[in-house]
Motif scaffolding. Structure first.
Motif, mmCIF file in Angstrom:
data_model
loop_
_atom_site.group_PDB
_atom_site.id
_atom_site.type_symbol
_atom_site.label_atom_id
_atom_site.label_comp_id
_atom_site.label_asym_id
_atom_site.label_seq_id
_atom_site.Cartn_x
_atom_site.Cartn_y
_atom_site.Cartn_z
ATOM 1 N N ARG A 113 41.778 42.247 46.860
ATOM 2 C CA ARG A 113 43.062 42.759 46.379
ATOM 3 C C ARG A 113 43.003 44.268 46.209
ATOM 4 N NH1 ARG A 113 43.271 39.732 42.347
ATOM 5 N NH2 ARG A 113 44.517 38.074 43.271
ATOM 6 N N ASP A 114 41.896 44.786 45.738
ATOM 7 C CA ASP A 114 41.710 46.236 45.555
ATOM 8 C C ASP A 114 40.434 46.620 46.296
ATOM 9 O OD1 ASP A 114 41.274 48.825 44.779
ATOM 10 O OD2 ASP A 114 41.500 48.476 42.630
ATOM 11 N N THR A 115 40.596 47.090 47.544
ATOM 12 C CA THR A 115 39.431 47.327 48.406
ATOM 13 C C THR A 115 38.528 48.441 47.890
ATOM 14 O OG1 THR A 115 40.794 48.787 49.791
ATOM 15 C CG2 THR A 115 40.592 46.480 50.475
ATOM 16 N N SER A 116 39.018 49.284 46.968
ATOM 17 C CA SER A 116 38.149 50.326 46.425
ATOM 18 C C SER A 116 37.016 49.746 45.594
ATOM 19 C CB SER A 116 38.972 51.300 45.567
ATOM 20 O OG SER A 116 39.457 50.666 44.403
ATOM 21 N N LEU A 117 37.114 48.450 45.236
ATOM 22 C CA LEU A 117 36.059 47.800 44.447
ATOM 23 C C LEU A 117 34.871 47.383 45.303
ATOM 24 C CD1 LEU A 117 38.283 45.456 42.234
ATOM 25 C CD2 LEU A 117 37.106 47.518 41.472
ATOM 26 N N ILE A 118 35.068 47.323 46.621
ATOM 27 C CA ILE A 118 33.998 46.817 47.487
ATOM 28 C C ILE A 118 32.734 47.648 47.353
ATOM 29 C CG2 ILE A 118 33.331 46.448 49.897
ATOM 30 C CD1 ILE A 118 36.239 45.694 50.454
ATOM 31 N N VAL B 51 38.816 40.688 34.252
ATOM 32 C CA VAL B 51 38.966 41.670 35.323
ATOM 33 C C VAL B 51 40.011 41.208 36.332
ATOM 34 C CG1 VAL B 51 37.799 42.823 37.245
ATOM 35 C CG2 VAL B 51 36.619 42.543 35.059
ATOM 36 N N GLU B 52 39.976 39.914 36.671
ATOM 37 C CA GLU B 52 40.943 39.375 37.630
ATOM 38 C C GLU B 52 42.369 39.538 37.109
ATOM 39 O OE1 GLU B 52 41.480 35.250 40.157
ATOM 40 O OE2 GLU B 52 41.058 35.124 37.999
ATOM 41 N N ALA B 53 42.579 39.277 35.821
ATOM 42 C CA ALA B 53 43.929 39.396 35.242
ATOM 43 C C ALA B 53 44.419 40.837 35.293
ATOM 44 C CB ALA B 53 43.914 38.886 33.800
ATOM 45 N N LYS B 54 43.526 41.782 34.991
ATOM 46 C CA LYS B 54 43.897 43.200 35.069
ATOM 47 C C LYS B 54 44.227 43.592 36.502
ATOM 48 C CE LYS B 54 43.348 44.795 30.800
ATOM 49 N NZ LYS B 54 44.407 45.508 30.059
ATOM 50 N N SER B 55 43.452 43.093 37.441
ATOM 51 C CA SER B 55 43.674 43.417 38.850
ATOM 52 C C SER B 55 45.027 42.911 39.322
ATOM 53 C CB SER B 55 42.555 42.831 39.702
ATOM 54 O OG SER B 55 42.828 43.011 41.077
ATOM 55 N N GLN B 56 45.396 41.728 38.896
ATOM 56 C CA GLN B 56 46.679 41.151 39.307
ATOM 57 C C GLN B 56 47.862 41.959 38.781
ATOM 58 O OE1 GLN B 56 46.214 37.173 37.802
ATOM 59 N NE2 GLN B 56 45.247 36.412 39.680
ATOM 60 N N LYS B 57 47.640 42.699 37.684
ATOM 61 C CA LYS B 57 48.698 43.540 37.114
ATOM 62 C C LYS B 57 48.545 45.002 37.523
ATOM 63 C CE LYS B 57 49.074 40.630 32.975
ATOM 64 N NZ LYS B 57 48.921 40.593 31.492
ATOM 65 N N ASN B 58 47.625 45.270 38.476
ATOM 66 C CA ASN B 58 47.345 46.643 38.927
ATOM 67 C C ASN B 58 46.955 47.542 37.758
ATOM 68 O OD1 ASN B 58 47.915 46.180 41.688
ATOM 69 N ND2 ASN B 58 50.110 46.256 41.226
ATOM 70 N N LYS B 59 46.133 47.032 36.858
ATOM 71 C CA LYS B 59 45.733 47.793 35.678
ATOM 72 C C LYS B 59 44.217 47.942 35.583
ATOM 73 C CE LYS B 59 49.719 46.587 32.801
ATOM 74 N NZ LYS B 59 50.167 46.001 31.515
ATOM 75 N N LEU B 60 43.562 48.075 36.730
ATOM 76 C CA LEU B 60 42.107 48.219 36.725
ATOM 77 C C LEU B 60 41.743 49.660 36.410
ATOM 78 C CD1 LEU B 60 40.550 46.099 39.602
ATOM 79 C CD2 LEU B 60 40.252 45.846 37.157
ATOM 80 N N GLY B 61 41.539 49.948 35.135
ATOM 81 C CA GLY B 61 41.125 51.286 34.735
ATOM 82 C C GLY B 61 39.619 51.441 34.805
ATOM 83 N N ALA C 135 31.220 34.664 41.692
ATOM 84 C CA ALA C 135 31.162 35.548 42.855
ATOM 85 C C ALA C 135 32.432 35.440 43.695
ATOM 86 C CB ALA C 135 29.928 35.245 43.703
ATOM 87 N N THR C 136 32.987 34.245 43.791
ATOM 88 C CA THR C 136 34.225 34.053 44.569
ATOM 89 C C THR C 136 35.381 34.829 43.945
ATOM 90 O OG1 THR C 136 33.514 31.863 45.302
ATOM 91 C CG2 THR C 136 35.880 32.349 45.409
ATOM 92 N N ILE C 137 35.480 34.797 42.622
ATOM 93 C CA ILE C 137 36.551 35.551 41.942
ATOM 94 C C ILE C 137 36.343 37.053 42.157
ATOM 95 C CG2 ILE C 137 37.584 36.068 39.706
ATOM 96 C CD1 ILE C 137 36.863 33.241 38.826
ATOM 97 N N LEU C 138 35.081 37.501 42.119
ATOM 98 C CA LEU C 138 34.799 38.916 42.399
ATOM 99 C C LEU C 138 35.280 39.290 43.805
ATOM 100 C CD1 LEU C 138 31.173 39.392 40.992
ATOM 101 C CD2 LEU C 138 33.270 40.417 40.079
ATOM 102 N N ALA C 139 34.991 38.412 44.775
ATOM 103 C CA ALA C 139 35.375 38.704 46.153
ATOM 104 C C ALA C 139 36.889 38.758 46.307
ATOM 105 C CB ALA C 139 34.781 37.649 47.089
ATOM 106 N N LYS C 140 37.606 37.826 45.680
ATOM 107 C CA LYS C 140 39.065 37.837 45.762
ATOM 108 C C LYS C 140 39.648 39.087 45.106
ATOM 109 C CE LYS C 140 39.711 32.807 45.898
ATOM 110 N NZ LYS C 140 40.253 31.623 45.161
#
Length: 716
Positions: free
Chosen positions: A97-102, A35-45, A88-93
């Motif tokens: 990066r994408d606040t819509s995940l909060i 999930v973190e790798a997808k987020s870094q590439k703005n590919k969170l589908g 949990a720390t990776i989830l928070a980071k």
């Protein structure tokens, strides 16, 4: 989702490995990195967002289990909690990066059937024995009809005056309740599987290769569809035969230049899918109206603008741009639409945007209530995938092929008939083909090159309907008034001539236009004359032309963008930067080395998507054949200059047919210039061939434009 941590039993072994105590933690660690790798590439589908939910839920659940496990030593418990804190720390980071995940971190979020199945599968992979109620995931849920107009758009909704008359005139709009009677389906072997992720994976891997095009019928013996003077091409005709055979849902992903608009217009005629709605980017709205008139002259199209005060509610085709669709959702949902086309359908890929929600809500309404059932639904885009294979999601939802969490009934039936599950390698090519057979049609220029002309100039009429555009229209009216005043003064001074009412003295027309042209040349772009007006039109078109070039580049790759004026080039380059495209510039003030570096970068660097060129500086001596598509943002005053620009791409070594997209401001002097350039395009050939030319052919486009303006004003 209620926690089941206390209820489940874990398999114990004599191994001393720490993962035996909490085998779910390595799985969570691996999934969170994905999930973190997808987020870094703005590919969170959608699939990865659900994965984020489930990870967060299982971290909380596992933390509670570890704290309550009295068999663990204090050191072992601390080690496990530390590892969970790492996840949990990776989830928070990632959420930062994408606040819509909060919002997905809320305790009760992971309750969808997809999330439940994902959680179940991960726990089973970890060797956890689950209670029976966690093994079977029930998708059934009460269906609540969502309002067609979202609350955020309700206060902006409008209702054109003619709409009530249209609705009252049609007695067949009430939906048939029998169509909505739920049908009980027997359980299938795939009912317990999460299928959307594997479906996306099937396309991401190519799953056996081959073009993503459904099997189309053979070419018919006769062309029964083209109006007089026009002819459809082979690839278009085969697509229309599929419509004639009864197919009604399409993702038409042909490359630009292959006539998707014409195919859609004729498909509506074949399917009798009227009234039909077409949702488009603003830049192509006028072109759609023109294409409806061109290919189906027996049908009426109306372009919806603003509050829709000028809407022809009895038209066959309604054309609206994405930006104002929300204001017209209510009445469009009530007039009995039998068809809907979404042009540049990649515009709806962001499911959280209001634009996408409006399109999907209206598409669902049409699927449920179209008179006679089985409406024609078409998503048109040369680039269905931009960032990630999950960009398919919104398009599949619009077409009814899936709902975001599971395949639709037709696709589910095909998948089940294949006899595979995602655990089988054979599932993936079969799944890809099952989706393609639902109606994906993708042809490239090189696939149908033998049917295409080697060079095509396609006009894209645009409407300058903002304040700047209205000021241009006012300036054009002022110019016409000045020409008419001069005409009448000269006519009065020549009082020896008696003319019939409405009879125009061509000698005076020529005299007035020549005088105006001489004054305009002296003033250049200063003042209010034909040259300054053309420059202002170029400025007004700059954003629309650049926006179209962005769409084109994402569909076919490299694009050459031509403009006359530096400010138009600057505006385009800024738009390309904001859109994330890399461009090079070829201008008159460059050194020879800088110019060649820009040419080489465009032709050789895959990262360079657009060459922004001056019509005069780059019109000759430049080879840009890495592209086969040209955007002419501003018109030249001569056919030769236009041809020279296009020939930077259309030259020896070019392996594909070339298309030049000429952006024309509709209902302005720009349109007259385009028509005059076309009328003079054969001038050089006729001269070289020794053909005799009429006198009017030798006058300049500027002079002919002024004479045309004056004649129109005198005839009004």
């Amino acid at each position: 989702m209620p926690t089941t941590a206390p209820a489940r039993q874990r398999k114990k072994s004599s191994s001393a490995r720490r993962d035996d105590v909490a085998p779910i933690i390595p799985i969570l660690a691996r999934k969170v990195r994905e999930v973190e790798a997808k987020s870094q590439k703005n590919k969170l589908g959608p699939t990865n967002r659900v994965k984020f939910q489930v990870i967060a839920f299982l971290v909380r659940e596992e933390r509670a289990r570890v704290k309550e496990d009295h068999e663990l030593s204090d050191s072992a418990r601390a080690e496990l909690l530390k590892r969970l804190d790492g996840v949990a720390t990776i989830l928070a980071k990632t959420a930062a990066r994408d606040t819509s995940l909060i919002q997905l971190l809320e305790v009760d979020q992971a309750t969808s059937p997809v999330a439940k199945r994902m959680r179940r599968d991960w726990l089973l992979d970890a060797g956890v024995e689950l209670p029976p109620e966690d093994l079977v995931i029930d998708d059934a849920k009460p269906k609540v009809a969502a309002p067609i107009v979202p609350a955020v758009a309700a206060e902006r909704a409008v209702r054109p005056a003619q709409v009530e008359a249209r609705i009252d005139s049609n007695p067949f709009l009430a939906p048939d309740p029998a169509r909505f009677t739920p049908i009980t389906q027997p359980r299938r072997q795939l009912d317990s599987w999460e299928l959307m992720g594997p479906l996306y994976k099937a396309f991401a891997q190519g799953a056996g290769g081959g073009a993503a095009t459904m099997q189309l019928p053979e070419l018919p013996e006769f062309d029964r569809l083209s109006p007089r003077g026009l002819e459809i091409m082979v690839h278009q005709s085969r697509f229309l035969e599929a419509v004639r055979a009864g197919h009604r849902r399409f993702l038409l992903a042909d490359e630009p230049g292959l006539g998707k608009t014409a195919q859609s217009v004729l498909a509506a005629s074949v399917a009798n899918a009227y009234p039909m709605l077409v949702v488009v980017p603003n830049v192509v709205k006028m072109n759609w109206a023109r294409e409806v008139e061109r290919w189906t002259p027996q049908r009426r199209a109306t372009v919806i603008t603003g509050d829709g005060n000028d809407v022809d509610a009895f038209a066959d085709v309604f054309i609206v741009n994405y930006e104002i669709l929300d204001r017209h959702l209510a009445w469009l949902s009530e007039i009995g639409l039998r068809g809907m086309v979404v042009d540049e359908a990649h515009f709806i890929k962001n499911l959280s945007s209001q634009r996408s929600q409006n399109v999907l809500a209206l598409g669902q309404r049409i699927r449920e209530t179209a008179p006679g059932g089985d409406p024609l639904l078409m998503a048109l885009t040369g680039t269905p995938l931009i960032n990630d294979v999950e960009d398919f999601d919104a398009i599949w939802r619009f077409l009814g092929w899936a709902d975001g969490t599971k395949p639709g009934p037709e696709l589910m039936e095909s998948l089940d008939a294949a006899g595979y599950t995602p655990a089988d390698k054979s599932f993936y090519p079969a799944a890809r083909q099952a989706v393609i057979d639902l109606g994906i049609v993708r042809r490239r220029k090189k696939d149908v090159a033998k049917d295409l002309p080697d060079k095509l100039i396609a006009d894209m009429p645009v409407q300058l309907d903002d304040e700047f555009g209205r000021s241009i229209a006012q300036a054009e009216r002022e110019l016409q008034r000045r020409l008419v005043d001069r005409y009448h003064r000269i006519l009065t001074a020549r009082g020896d001539r008696e003319r019939a009412p409405g009879d125009i003295d061509e000698d005076i027309v020529h005299l007035v236009a020549s005088g105006e042209l001489d004054e305009s040349r002296a003033a250049g772009t200063d003042g209010d004359n034909v040259f300054s007006m053309v420059r202002r039109i170029g400025q007004g078109k700059a954003q629309l032309a650049a926006d179209y070039a962005v769409q084109l580049q994402r569909s076919v790759g490299k694009v050459v963008f031509f403009a006359k004026h530096i400010d138009v080039m600057d505006s385009a380059e800024k738009h390309f930067r904001e859109a994330g495209l890399t461009s090079v510039s070829i201008r008159g003030e460059q050194t020879a080395q800088a110019r060649q570096d820009a040419i080489d970068a465009f032709n050789e660097d895959p990262a360079v998507g657009v060459a922004v060129c001056s019509l005069t500086a780059a019109g000759v001596g430049v080879n840009l054949q890495a592209a086969s598509n040209v955007v002419l943002a501003e018109l030249s005053w001569t056919a030769a200059e236009q041809t020279q620009a296009i020939d930077r791409v259309h030259r020896i070594g070019q392996g594909e047919p070339v298309t030049a997209w000429r952006i024309v401001a509709a209902n302005t002097i720009d349109q007259r210039i385009a028509e005059l350039i076309d009328s003079k395009e054969g001038l050089a050939a006729r001269a070289l061939d020794g053909a005799q030319m009429p006198a009017e052919d030798v006058e300049s486009v500027q002079l002919a434009t002024l004479k045309s303006l004056l004649r129109e004003a005198l005839s009004a």
